[in-house]
Write an enzyme that holds these catalytic residues in place. Sequence first.
Site, mmCIF file in Angstrom:
data_model
loop_
_atom_site.group_PDB
_atom_site.id
_atom_site.type_symbol
_atom_site.label_atom_id
_atom_site.label_comp_id
_atom_site.label_asym_id
_atom_site.label_seq_id
_atom_site.Cartn_x
_atom_site.Cartn_y
_atom_site.Cartn_z
ATOM 1 N N TYR A 1 128.923 -23.724 -39.418
ATOM 2 C CA TYR A 1 128.313 -22.910 -40.813
ATOM 3 C C TYR A 1 127.040 -22.164 -39.631
ATOM 4 O O TYR A 1 125.828 -22.065 -40.640
ATOM 5 C CB TYR A 1 127.587 -23.799 -41.661
ATOM 6 N N CYS B 1 135.746 -29.178 -24.382
ATOM 7 C CA CYS B 1 136.005 -27.855 -23.899
ATOM 8 C C CYS B 1 135.818 -26.696 -24.690
ATOM 9 O O CYS B 1 137.295 -26.538 -25.177
ATOM 10 C CB CYS B 1 137.446 -28.249 -23.100
#
Length: 433
Positions: free
Chosen positions: A336, A363
Amino acid sequence: MILYDNFQINSKGHLEIGGCDSVELAKEYATPLYVLDENQIRKNCRAYKNAIKKYLGENGGDVAFASKALSFKGIYKIIAEENLYTDIVSPGELATVKAAGFPLEKTFYHGNNKTDFDIEYGLQNNIGIFVVDNFEEIEKLDKLCDKYNKTQKILLRITPGIDAHTHVKVQTAKIDSKFGISIGTGQAIEAVDLILKKKNLDFIGIHCHIGSQILDIQPFKDTVECMIDFTAEIKNKYNYEISVVNLGGGFGVKYLPEQEELNIDCGIKTLSEYIIKKCRELNIKVPKIFFEPGRSIVANAGATLYTVGTNKKITGYKNYISVDGSMSDNPRYALYESPYTIVAANKMNEECKIIATIAGRCCESGDLIQEKVKLPDLNRGDILAVLITGAYNYSMAMNYNRLPKPAIIWVNNGESKIAVKRETFEDLMKNEI
């Protein structure tokens, strides 16, 4: 004080949380580390309880803690001691509530797609109130109540079609929402008609929830108008007066210094006065009013501590400060772009010389905790604190990249103790064959 009075700077120039030196907490318990201030949670619970009693009377309303914000056994023990209800949205939350010894008769059972197992599990455990979401659930719950020879108290979740003035992904009351049954389409009153024909369902009221992190009172006033109007419609059409209106949660909190939060006392006062006025105009009894806060109970009680690994300066572009946590323990920025106040916990009095992006260790390029953060020029081993992380951090944590979830510790007036143990590598593999 930083944002809230449970965050202070001590004589060492370190961040204190609930009277505990955050740098010492990081040394004792390791990082990443969730820290929860028990006293602040109790203070927030009492703010709701006191305001409801003051403006709606001794028995005119109550408050239920929204489990989705933070669910583990320890939180329910505090909620029980503060004499709140709780709401749950899954059988896993139900199992946790039960294991904590929370009174199940004071539990609201939500969910937009309760499976047959979910419903039966709730009935077997004598859940106090089911919040039914759709026509299929009404039919199935009635049939399963017959099987268990039960009459079940229910609320009907409705969507009032309100713009909650918040992020689109946490709006939950638009007409086309996946939650509840719409008033505007005429389907909500059809659902009332169906419920009233069911012999095993005790229809006590209606429920809505318009969204999360709302900083403006007007959407709540609009919601009250819709809900009380619908209450009057039920009475006028069926000569049936419901006894409960549950307005859900959504009061926002201050994540940044420039934000204004919704004051609990003022908010409850405004809505209570409006409810009483509306009911008087429509000639209906004032129902018992429930609020279901989650974030505004636990968010400002929390902080997350991280250890800095690298301070990567890309000449002419930007700075990355990488920490030993990630989107695995706080996915909210990735989801968000949620704002947070971030501070150097061990260098609170040092000048902020750089602007940096706080990067996690996953990653994944999108694994960021926050961007454009003003900080001192940090080094490996420094401690960062992300403030106001009590809600939707631990509850949304995951094991992406096979990272164990952090521990949670309680702090209270300078004392600390473990609430949830840190996951181990063995925990990651315990269900694997």
